[in-house]
Design an enzyme around this catalytic site. Structure first.
Site, PDB file in Angstrom:
ATOM      1  N   ASP A 178      -1.229   1.435  -3.802  1.00 57.33           N
ATOM      2  CA  ASP A 178      -2.027   0.383  -4.449  1.00 57.33           C
ATOM      3  C   ASP A 178      -3.406   0.898  -4.843  1.00 57.33           C
ATOM      4  O   ASP A 178      -4.303   0.114  -5.165  1.00 57.33           O
ATOM      5  CB  ASP A 178      -2.129  -0.867  -3.561  1.00 57.33           C
ATOM      6  CG  ASP A 178      -2.845  -0.598  -2.235  1.00 57.33           C
ATOM      7  OD1 ASP A 178      -2.899   0.575  -1.816  1.00 57.33           O
ATOM      8  OD2 ASP A 178      -3.330  -1.571  -1.621  1.00 57.33           O
ATOM      9  N   ARG A 231      -4.194   5.072  20.598  1.00 55.92           N
ATOM     10  CA  ARG A 231      -4.435   3.659  20.255  1.00 55.92           C
ATOM     11  C   ARG A 231      -3.153   3.014  19.729  1.00 55.92           C
ATOM     12  O   ARG A 231      -2.320   3.687  19.117  1.00 55.92           O
ATOM     13  CB  ARG A 231      -5.565   3.529  19.221  1.00 55.92           C
ATOM     14  CG  ARG A 231      -5.285   4.243  17.920  1.00 55.92           C
ATOM     15  CD  ARG A 231      -6.353   3.985  16.869  1.00 55.92           C
ATOM     16  NE  ARG A 231      -6.157   2.727  16.169  1.00 55.92           N
ATOM     17  CZ  ARG A 231      -5.312   2.545  15.158  1.00 55.92           C
ATOM     18  NH1 ARG A 231      -4.548   3.533  14.710  1.00 55.92           N
ATOM     19  NH2 ARG A 231      -5.209   1.373  14.570  1.00 55.92           N
ATOM     20  N   SER A 265       0.797  -1.228   0.000  1.00 57.54           N
ATOM     21  CA  SER A 265       0.000   0.000   0.000  1.00 57.54           C
ATOM     22  C   SER A 265       0.833   1.284   0.000  1.00 57.54           C
ATOM     23  O   SER A 265       1.640   1.506  -0.889  1.00 57.54           O
ATOM     24  CB  SER A 265      -0.938  -0.082   1.206  1.00 57.54           C
ATOM     25  OG  SER A 265      -1.837   0.964   1.231  1.00 57.54           O
ATOM     26  N   ASP A 307      -5.993   2.243  -3.340  1.00 53.99           N
ATOM     27  CA  ASP A 307      -7.272   2.055  -2.657  1.00 53.99           C
ATOM     28  C   ASP A 307      -7.609   3.230  -1.740  1.00 53.99           C
ATOM     29  O   ASP A 307      -8.603   3.191  -1.021  1.00 53.99           O
ATOM     30  CB  ASP A 307      -7.340   0.710  -1.896  1.00 53.99           C
ATOM     31  CG  ASP A 307      -6.327   0.598  -0.780  1.00 53.99           C
ATOM     32  OD1 ASP A 307      -5.461   1.484  -0.664  1.00 53.99           O
ATOM     33  OD2 ASP A 307      -6.393  -0.398  -0.022  1.00 53.99           O
ATOM     34  N   ALA A 321     -10.797   8.773   7.552  1.00 55.96           N
ATOM     35  CA  ALA A 321     -10.275  10.100   7.243  1.00 55.96           C
ATOM     36  C   ALA A 321      -9.102   9.995   6.266  1.00 55.96           C
ATOM     37  O   ALA A 321      -8.887  10.872   5.425  1.00 55.96           O
ATOM     38  CB  ALA A 321      -9.849  10.791   8.528  1.00 55.96           C
ATOM     39  N   ASN A 322      -8.372   8.873   6.315  1.00 57.84           N
ATOM     40  CA  ASN A 322      -7.210   8.705   5.439  1.00 57.84           C
ATOM     41  C   ASN A 322      -7.569   8.471   3.976  1.00 57.84           C
ATOM     42  O   ASN A 322      -6.684   8.278   3.137  1.00 57.84           O
ATOM     43  CB  ASN A 322      -6.322   7.572   5.951  1.00 57.84           C
ATOM     44  CG  ASN A 322      -7.010   6.216   5.933  1.00 57.84           C
ATOM     45  OD1 ASN A 322      -7.924   5.971   5.151  1.00 57.84           O
ATOM     46  ND2 ASN A 322      -6.559   5.314   6.803  1.00 57.84           N
ATOM     47  N   SER A 379      -1.025   1.111  17.107  1.00 60.45           N
ATOM     48  CA  SER A 379      -1.136   0.911  15.661  1.00 60.45           C
ATOM     49  C   SER A 379      -1.339  -0.566  15.366  1.00 60.45           C
ATOM     50  O   SER A 379      -0.847  -1.430  16.087  1.00 60.45           O
ATOM     51  CB  SER A 379       0.149   1.391  14.992  1.00 60.45           C
ATOM     52  OG  SER A 379       0.286   0.777  13.723  1.00 60.45           O
ATOM     53  N   GLY A 380      -2.075  -0.849  14.288  1.00 58.37           N
ATOM     54  CA  GLY A 380      -2.237  -2.237  13.872  1.00 58.37           C
ATOM     55  C   GLY A 380      -1.197  -2.619  12.835  1.00 58.37           C
ATOM     56  O   GLY A 380      -1.112  -3.770  12.420  1.00 58.37           O
ATOM     57  N   THR A 381      -0.402  -1.669  12.383  1.00 57.57           N
ATOM     58  CA  THR A 381       0.521  -1.959  11.279  1.00 57.57           C
ATOM     59  C   THR A 381       1.980  -1.630  11.597  1.00 57.57           C
ATOM     60  O   THR A 381       2.863  -1.998  10.840  1.00 57.57           O
ATOM     61  CB  THR A 381       0.138  -1.132  10.028  1.00 57.57           C
ATOM     62  OG1 THR A 381       0.261   0.252  10.355  1.00 57.57           O
ATOM     63  CG2 THR A 381      -1.276  -1.406   9.570  1.00 57.57           C
TER      64      THR A 381
HETATM   65  C1  16G Z   1      -4.471  -0.383   7.311  1.00 62.46           C
HETATM   66  C2  16G Z   1      -5.952  -0.446   7.100  1.00 62.46           C
HETATM   67  C3  16G Z   1      -6.542   0.940   7.151  1.00 62.46           C
HETATM   68  C4  16G Z   1      -6.204   1.589   8.455  1.00 62.46           C
HETATM   69  C5  16G Z   1      -4.720   1.549   8.720  1.00 62.46           C
HETATM   70  C6  16G Z   1      -4.440   1.952  10.138  1.00 62.46           C
HETATM   71  C7  16G Z   1      -7.133  -1.991   5.661  1.00 62.46           C
HETATM   72  C8  16G Z   1      -7.263  -2.531   4.274  1.00 62.46           C
HETATM   73  N1  16G Z   1      -6.237  -1.035   5.800  1.00 62.46           N
HETATM   74  O1  16G Z   1      -3.848   0.343   6.297  1.00 62.46           O
HETATM   75  O2  16G Z   1      -7.934   0.812   7.019  1.00 62.46           O
HETATM   76  O3  16G Z   1      -6.608   2.922   8.474  1.00 62.46           O
HETATM   77  O4  16G Z   1      -4.250   0.216   8.566  1.00 62.46           O
HETATM   78  O5  16G Z   1      -3.103   1.774  10.431  1.00 62.46           O
HETATM   79  O6  16G Z   1      -7.813  -2.415   6.582  1.00 62.46           O
HETATM   80  P1  16G Z   1      -2.589   1.841  11.925  1.00 62.46           P
HETATM   81  O7  16G Z   1      -3.314   0.767  12.703  1.00 62.46           O
HETATM   82  O8  16G Z   1      -1.131   1.619  11.823  1.00 62.46           O
HETATM   83  O9  16G Z   1      -2.912   3.200  12.441  1.00 62.46           O
HETATM   84 MG    MG Z   2      -3.619   1.243   0.135  1.00 66.74          MG
END
Ligand code: 16G
Ligand code: MG
Length: 550
Positions: free
Chosen positions: A286, A503, A68, A288, A379-380, A505-507
């Site tokens: 990507d 929060r 992404s 989206d 918002a993103n 981060s999930g990533t």
């Molecule tokens: C991912 C999510 C997006 C979310 C972002 C938050 C999908 C396909 N993409 O890019 O929706 O806004 O993670 O990232 O679900 P963060 O948890 O690092 O803040």
């Molecule tokens: Mg993307």
């Protein structure tokens, strides 16, 4: 009874061994890390995609290789379920387990357990379609994925280099082919044709808008955007920028939707391209996500993010349902996350039902499915509009009683085709926005004036272990570490129009802090004070305390 092809799996798995000391996790956006670390994960995802297809009666499963908006050395992979939606949550855990099996033997054990526990009928054929973005690490990773698919003898289709939303579209189109729910021709060409012909019908008879500049983030959006431009002909002139897909290091670098949203400024590469008042938008790597912006007569930058897109689109959809005589029969609702600007939440909730859910497309998507027409945007810039099956049925059978109702109904039907309902889609959302702007004769200025954004600031804090941060109330409040939320509340109270949340981060291995307030300097200060509290809580080095303004 058919058994797992253990010999084939073993022979191929040995070529994609997992190094010790790395842990993979199927998170919000699938597996995502350095491209160079992903080879064993790709192989295993191939095996898993095949098993998921067998489990679901040979429905086609999608696999997208992308990271992404992340920088170029990263890569990632995610699975797409049969209707083109995100992978079911319980399989995220299976994916994580399978990816982390330390040896080939352990992998085979994990797969056998999965097959047994989920009662997967291995005699069923497996069908998988996959694609990748333009990252240099993509081809080698796709080869590993193909080994995984081969190990299970899957019937695999390579959809080549394309956007994430096209892959989602393909999955749904393949699985609905020849049924009454047919989603369109199962090719990229079919996708482009579906979207562009619906767009042309939507704007027929409206004065053409001036050309739109698209920042393609030097990614795959440049390829598909170019093709879309040809399909649109003179119904909309697209001016593609940041299309350097072959320049090493260019992807998402100082451009793209994430850059614009987080930096709240113009990509420097567009400074010489954009004229005052001209509409422009950025895709991510990507394609989206979508963020719009323009420069005013003083050269001042104005951003129209996912919240502004939701407001524009929702108002239009509501107007059309009223004009079609469907008011009261079709309920329109909005789904947002805690990141939605307070200005947008106020504006929208005065007009429509608004629900707040945790970050991540799967949460928004599922919540939006509960409305007749559900508009969801982060918002993103990631989002789309969902029409429930009953609403689609109503739209196709409803008998309008006046010519005005008939026109509005036709527009609604065309909207269902211009919108990619499987997932947020930068290019599809762009056509949707352009159609609304054409109908309303809006420039960016009028659109922007729907409501005023509260100044806001996003800060990230690097912590040793983000798992100690736990939230409730759609991530708007912390429940752990104990006591921290009370300190935040106390702080926020001192700022006019203040709102802040924390929060994990999930990533990424960080904790994110969001703050907004009526005045810019106060929003900044609040964000850094909250970040400081978080930092102290985890015992961070006082010398490196977040302190941009304090
Ligand atoms: C991912 C999510 C997006 C979310 C972002 C938050 C999908 C396909 N993409 O890019 O929706 O806004 O993670 O990232 O679900 P963060 O948890 O690092 O803040
Ligand atoms: Mg993307």
């Amino acid at each position: 009874m058919t058994l797992l092809p253990v010999d084939a799996i073993r022979a191929l798995a040995d070529q994609h061994q997992k190094p010790a000391n790395v842990l993979f996790q199927y998170g919000t956006a699938g597996f995502r890390t350095l491209g160079s670390a992903l080879d064993p994960v790709m192989f295993r995802v191939g095996v898993l995609a095949a098993l998921r297809s067998k489990k679901l009666d040979s429905k086609t499963i999608g696999v997208m290789v992308t990271a992404s908006h992340n920088p170029e050395p990263d890569n990632g992979v995610k699975l797409v379920d049969p209707r083109g939606e995100m992978l079911e949550a319980s399989w995220e855990t299976h994916a994580t387990n399978v990816a982390n099996a330390p040896t080939t033997d352990a992998l085979i054990d994990a797969l056998e357990t999965l097959v047994k526990n989920l009662k997967i009928d291995l005699s069923k054929p497996a069908k998988v379609v996959y694609a990748r973005d333009t990252r240099p690490s993509g081809p080698a990773l796709v080869a590993s994925l193909e080994d995984g698919l081969k190990a299970l003898g899957a019937d695999a289709r390579n959809a080549g280099v394309t956007t994430t939303p096209v892959l989602h579209y393909l999955v749904r189109a393949i699985n609905t082919k020849g049924t009454k729910d047919s989603y369109g021709d199962d090719t990229e060409e079919g996708y482009l044709e579906k979207l562009s012909s619906a767009f042309k019908q939507l704007v027929a008879g409206k004065p053409a808008l001036p050309p739109l500049v698209i920042d393609c983030a030097n990614g795959v959006g440049a390829i598909v955007g170019q093709k879309l431009a040809r399909h649109l002909g003179n119904s909309l002139e697209l001016q593609l920028a940041n299309t350097a897909i072959d320049t090493l290091g260019a992807l998402n670098n100082a451009c793209g939707a994430d850059f614009v949203k987080t930096q709240q400024k113009l990509p420097p590469s567009l400074a010489s391209v954009l004229t005052p008042g001209q509409r422009a938008c950025s895709l991510d790597g990507d394609a989206d996500r979508l963020i719009y912006f323009y420069l005013d007569d003083h050269g001042q930058f104005h951003m129209l993010d996912g919240d502004k897109i939701a407001a524009l689109v929702a108002a239009f959809v509501v107007e059309l349902t009223k004009s079609a005589g469907l008011e009261g029969k079709i309920q329109v609702g909005i789904v947002q996350t805690a990141y939605a600007n307070g200005g947008s939440t106020k504006y929208l909730s005065e007009r429509l039902p608004v629900k707040c859910v945790p970050t991540g497309v799967k949460h928004l998507h599922h919540a939006a499915e509960h409305y007749d027409i559900g508009v969801y945007f982060e918002a993103n810039g990631h989002g789309t509009v969902l029409f429930s099956p009953e609403t689609l049925e109503t739209l196709s059978t409803y008998q309008p009683s006046t010519p005005a109702q008939s026109t509005a109904l036709t527009h609604l039907r065309n909207l269902t085709n211009v919108i990619n309902q499987t997932v947020g889609d930068g290019l599809s959302d762009m056509l949707l926005v352009e159609a609304v702007l054409a109908h309303k004769s809006y420039s960016g200025v009028e659109w922007n004036s729907l409501y005023v954004d509260l100044p806001n600031r996003l800060v990230k804090v690097v912590v040793p272990d983000r798992s100690i941060f736990k939230t409730e109330d759609a991530e708007r409040r912390l429940v752990s570490p104990p006591g921290l939320q009370a300190k935040l509340d106390e702080l926020v109270r001192r700022y006019e129009g203040g709102r802040s949340f924390v929060r994990p981060s999930g990533t990424e291995d960080v904790v994110r802090v969001y703050a907004e307030a009526t005045v810019r300097s106060q929003a900044d200060e609040l964000a850094f004070r909250v970040a400081g509290l978080v930092y102290d809580e985890v015992g961070g080095d006082p010398a490196k305390r977040p302190s941009e303004f304090l």
